[in-house]
Every structure is written in structure tokens, then in C-alpha cells.
Write a protein that holds these residues in place. Structure first.
Motif, PDB file in Angstrom:
ATOM      1  N   UNK A   1       0.833  -1.206   0.000  1.00 20.91           N
ATOM      2  CA  UNK A   1       0.000   0.000   0.000  1.00 20.91           C
ATOM      3  C   UNK A   1       0.864   1.250   0.000  1.00 20.91           C
ATOM      4  N   UNK A   2       1.913   1.242   0.812  1.00 20.01           N
ATOM      5  CA  UNK A   2       2.775   2.428   0.876  1.00 20.01           C
ATOM      6  C   UNK A   2       3.470   2.664  -0.453  1.00 20.01           C
TER       7      UNK A   2
ATOM      8  N   UNK B   1       6.783   6.593  19.311  1.00 16.86           N
ATOM      9  CA  UNK B   1       8.044   6.475  18.579  1.00 16.86           C
ATOM     10  C   UNK B   1       7.856   5.719  17.270  1.00 16.86           C
ATOM     11  N   UNK B   2       7.134   4.582  17.333  1.00 20.75           N
ATOM     12  CA  UNK B   2       6.900   3.814  16.104  1.00 20.75           C
ATOM     13  C   UNK B   2       6.006   4.616  15.174  1.00 20.75           C
ATOM     14  N   UNK B   3       5.020   5.291  15.779  1.00 18.17           N
ATOM     15  CA  UNK B   3       4.116   6.094  14.975  1.00 18.17           C
ATOM     16  C   UNK B   3       4.842   7.171  14.194  1.00 18.17           C
ATOM     17  N   UNK B   4       5.882   7.765  14.835  1.00 17.65           N
ATOM     18  CA  UNK B   4       6.636   8.820  14.158  1.00 17.65           C
ATOM     19  C   UNK B   4       7.276   8.293  12.871  1.00 17.65           C
TER      20      UNK B   4
ATOM     21  N   UNK C   1      -4.585   8.815   5.919  1.00 14.99           N
ATOM     22  CA  UNK C   1      -5.179   8.310   7.156  1.00 14.99           C
ATOM     23  C   UNK C   1      -5.211   6.793   7.260  1.00 14.99           C
ATOM     24  N   UNK C   2      -5.868   6.148   6.295  1.00 19.01           N
ATOM     25  CA  UNK C   2      -6.004   4.693   6.357  1.00 19.01           C
ATOM     26  C   UNK C   2      -4.658   4.028   6.122  1.00 19.01           C
TER      27      UNK C   2
ATOM     28  N   UNK D   1       0.069   0.747   7.880  1.00 19.38           N
ATOM     29  CA  UNK D   1       1.510   0.637   8.031  1.00 19.38           C
ATOM     30  C   UNK D   1       1.884   0.434   9.500  1.00 19.38           C
ATOM     31  N   UNK D   2       1.155   1.118  10.384  1.00 16.49           N
ATOM     32  CA  UNK D   2       1.587   1.188  11.779  1.00 16.49           C
ATOM     33  C   UNK D   2       0.998   0.094  12.664  1.00 16.49           C
TER      34      UNK D   2
END
Lengths: 257, 229
Positions: free
Chosen positions: A157-158, B151-154, B167-168, B173-174
Motif C-alpha cells: 500500500x505504501x 516512537x513507532x508512529x513517528x 489516514x487509512x 503501516x503502523x
């Protein structure tokens, strides 16, 4: 760019062969030459392996015939993880050394890896119904396989969401590397959380706890899957190369004959 | 720019202060993740069951999932506004190591979005019928776990900041990377509820956060450099 011009860079001679992999034209030729023969070998091995596995091998004394799905399930599960690692490694090489071909290899592997993960999940759940009595259990390995599928989907997706292909490759490479560091952590955390899946039977130290007549088809299928994977990656790589290098002379020569 | 005039440490401090001031000027935005957190948790008794024992069993998991989603929702704010007004490019161009600047921004973001979740969590624990001990463990687990989420979110925001509607994609990814935090975080509270020792879970959670602290700023800095170009 020709290999000769790269050879003059004055590096040690033993690295000369390596430089070729940086040249899209050379890699295209390589992929073109080998995709088909490797695919044929895979096909032959599939036929032999499936014959051995479905007809020659005896039924299991506990699970009956339902165990035969391992001939698909185990190689798929192996390749799902193996392809993630190869994808991350080649994406990482592309990120660090700016090798375009390496980015394309990672991009070619991603959908295949997702497919193998999906196969492993589906075959696993089909096997689970007669054996565990349910299609899905929240067992450690199933769960980490599911998370692996999510990681593949996130990667795909990325890399599709970013328009510029260079940026897309580099950004998704970072994601693949973060994922590959996280994968063992996720695996162990899920393992400590809950486990129901049977232990490894083939790689168990000492004697594997599986009948030779079942082991041989499993190994054949294993090799067949790996050959198929290689051939499919080369095939996808050919397309990726042609599309990425579509403005270059060598692609024009191939396309226009 | 002369890098001798400002040390990296004071640049980081300045960055944290700046982000906190901006957050304080838009206090309404700060409240949103907390409200989201409360609303999501209170939807579960309505949808699943108001039964006391069942709620108690599912409570830790529900609260953790809600915390995860609330963090995810607020995550975009860590780099996106700066990307839109060009501040991010200046940070990338600054002589200080980008990973440390990213760390400062992540810290500020955690203070603004993570900390309020922790403060409100005892209330939600009570709504979910958790015992006093379990609520204390819940707070501890959130304190140890939410830094890893930020931290992972960054890293994820760094990768997706160049995409207009992310957004989605960001959650795709996270969220898989959040699995260990969820397992150990909810596991700690569940262990405390059946009067087992929650310490192993908490230690694993802390080690995961420390690990993220060591590596995630580097990954987010690389991601930002790629996204900003």
C-alpha cells in the motif's frame, strides 16, 4: 550503461561480476534467460512432488488424509517468511547503495510474499477444521503469520501510494527494514501470548519425527516452491525493469525489435 | 547557519517548547484524542454487554485498543502541520542530527497526546469495573507502553507525510507494528487481575519501549529525509 564502462572504475577484479547486477539491461537479459527454464523445473518438481505426496505417501495414522495439505502449507509458510526477509534485504541494499535493480527486486517480491502468506493461512485453516475442529484459532504462529500478511499489505500500500517511484521505493524500504526488525519481536511476543500450534517436525534436532515416505515429497515440494518463487520473481522483475527503463535505448530496441 | 551558536541539546529543548506552546494555544485539539479514547471505550459496554464480569475480563484489552486508536488518530499532527508550513524542511536542513530533533518532536507529541490518555485511564478502568490494583498496573503499563506507540508512529508519519490522504494508509503501516505493545500491555493488566505478577509483562513492555527509543528516531529521520527530499 555497459559493463565495460563500470569495469574501469578500478575496484578489485573479483567484484567485477557484481557490478553487472547494477545494470538494468544486463539483469533484464539474465531474467529473460532464466525465468522460463527455472519455471519449467518448478513445474516438473510440482508434478513429481504432488504425485509422491498425494498418491505414494501413506495416510497419517491420526490425521488420515487431511495431513497431505502440509505439502502446500509448509513450503508456503516458509516462503512467506523467506520472501519478507529477501524483500527487506534487497530493499535495504537499494536504500543504502542506491541500486535501482535492488529496489525493483523488492517491489517484485512483495505481491508474491503476500500471496504465499495468504496461501499459508488458507491451507492452515483448511487443515485446522478436521484437526482442531475449527477453521481459525488464535494460536501464536497463525497470528504472527496474519501480522506478516498485514506487513506485506502495508508495504504494498505504501509503495503504491507514493507517486514518485524513487521516493516510493526508498520509503517502502524503510518500512520493510522496520518490519524485519519487528518481525522476530512480534513472533516471540505472540508466542509467549498463546501457543497451540504443533511443534516443528522437520527441523527437530536429531531424527525428524516424520516418515521418510512423507518427508521426501515434502522436500520435493519445498524445492519446487523455491524454484517457482525464483522464476516468478524473475518474471515480475522483467516487467518492472521494462516499465522503469521505458525511456532508455535498450528497452526501445527490445520493444520495437 | 553557524552550528556553534546553538547546541543540539538547546535546539531540542527549543523544539519541545515550541511544540508545547503550539499545543497549548490549540487546547481543543489536545482534548480530541482523550474524548475519542473515552467514547470508544464507552461504546463497548453498549455493543458487547453491560455484564460486570465480562466487562472486567475484556476491559484491559478494550482500553488498550482504544488507547492505540486514539494515539493513531492524533499521530498525523506530529509532522504534518510542520510539513505543510515548511518547518520540516528547515529541520531537515538544520546542522543538528535530525534523529535527535525528531526525538524532541516525538517527546513533545507524547506529552500532548500520550500523557492525557494515561491521566484519564483510571476513570476508564473504573468504568470497565477493574479493581484498584489492576488500575494501577494499567497506568504503569500505559506509561511504559505509550512512548513506544509514539516512537513507532513517528516512523509511519515520516513515511506517509508526503502523501495527501494518508489516514487509512498510516494505520495499515503502523498497526501491525503495535502488536507487541498491545500484547504485553493488556497482558500486564490481565495478569494483575488474576493476582499474578505483572512484572514480566511490564519489563518486556519497557524493553520494547527502550528498543524503540534507540532505533525509531533514526528510522523516522531517514523516512523524513526521503519524504521531504
Amino acid at each position: 550503461m555497459t559493463t565495460e564502462s563500470l569495469n574501469t572504475s578500478g575496484r578489485g577484479k573479483k567484484w567485477l561480476w557484481f557490478h553487472r547486477f547494477g545494470s538494468p539491461a544486463w539483469v533484464y537479459g539474465f531474467a529473460n534467460r532464466w525465468a522460463m527454464p527455472i519455471g519449467i523445473v518448478a513445474l516438473l518438481l510440482f508434478v513429481v512432488g504432488l504425485y509422491q505426496g498425494l498418491i505414494v505417501a501413506p495416510p497419517d495414522y491420526q490425521m488420515g488424509d487431511s495431513y497431505r495439505i502440509i505439502f502446500i502449507h509448509v513450503p508456503s509458510a516458509w516462503l512467506s517468511m523467506f520472501s519478507y526477509f529477501v524483500m527487506a534485504a534487497s530493499a535495504g541494499i537499494g536504500l543504502v547503495w542506491h541500486i535501482k535493480v535492488s529496489d525493483l527486486v523488492a517491489r517484485s517480491i512483495a505481491p508474491l510474499g503476500a500471496m504465499f502468506t495468504f496461501c499459508a493461512l488458507v491451507t492452515g485453516s483448511l487443515w485446522g477444521k478436521p484437526t482442531w475442529g475449527t477453521y481459525w484459532v488464535w494460536d501464536a504462529r497463525l497470528t504472527s503469520e496474519l501480522v506478516l500478511l498485514f506487513l506485506f499489505i502495508g508495504y504494498i500500500a505504501l509503495s503504491n501510494a507514493i507517486e514518485d517511484r524513487r521516493t516510493a521505493s526508498r520509503a517502502s524500504a524503510v518500512l520493510a527494514l522496520v518490519g524485519v526488525i519487528n518481525l522476530p519481536i512480534i513472533h516471540f511476543s505472540v508466542e509467549w501470548w498463546n501457543t497451540l500450534h504443533q511443534g516443528s517436525t522437520v527441523t527437530k534436532l536429531g531424527r525428524p519425527s516424520i516418515d521418510t515416505r512423507m518427508l521426501i515429497p515434502l522436500l520435493i515440494m519445498f524445492v519446487a516452491f523455491n524454484f517457482y518463487f525464483l522464476s516468478a520473481v524473475l518474471n515480475r522483475l522483467r516487467c518492472e525493469l521494462l516499465s522503469q527503463e521505458r525511456r532508455t535505448q535498450w528497452v526501445r530496441e527490445i520493444v520495437h525489435g | 547557519m553557524n552550528d556553534q551558536t546553538v547546541s543540539t541539546m538547546s535546539a531540542m529543548m527549543a523544539l519541545v517548547r515550541r511544540d508545547l506552546i503550539i499545543a497549548m494555544r490549540e487546547r481543543g485539539d489536545m482534548l480530541q484524542p482523550v474524548l475519542f479514547f473515552i467514547i470508544v471505550v464507552s461504546l463497548f459496554p453498549l455493543s458487547v454487554t453491560p455484564d460486570k464480569t465480562l466487562l472486567m475480563q475484556a476491559g484491559p484489552g478494550i482500553i488498550w485498543v482504544a488507547a492505540l486508536l486514539a494515539t493513531l488518530l492524533a499521530l498525523d499532527g506530529i509532522f504534518r502541520p510542520d510539513h505543510e508550513d515548511g518547518t520540516l524542511e528547515q529541520l531537515v536542513l538544520s546542522p543538528h542530527p535530525l534523529s535527535l530533533l525528531v526525538l524532541a518532536k516525538t517527546l513533545a507529541h507524547w506529552l500532548v497526546t500520550g500523557l492525557p490518555l494515561i491521566i484519564i485511564s483510571p476513570l476508564l478502568g473504573m468504568l470497565m469495573q477493574l479493581s484498584g490494583d489492576a488500575i494501577i498496573v494499567l497506568c504503569g503499563a500505559l506509561i511504559l507502553g505509550t512512548p513506544a506507540l509514539s516512537l513507532i508512529g513517528a516512523v509511519g508519519v515520516g513515511l506517509t507525510v508526503g502523501i495527501r490522504k494518508s489516514g487509512v494508509l498510516l494505520s495499515l503501516v503502523i498497526l501491525p507494528l503495535y502488536v507487541p505493545v498491545l500484547i504485553f500491555g493488556a497482558g500486564a493488566v490481565q495478569a494483575a487481575m488474576v493476582s499474578l505478577d505483572p512484572q514480566p509483562h511490564l519489563l518486556l513492555l519497557a524493553s520494547f519501549s527502550l528498543f524503540s527509543l534507540a532505533f525509531c528516531p533514526l528510522a523516522s529521520a531517514t523516512a523524513l529525509k526521503i519524504s521531504v527530499n
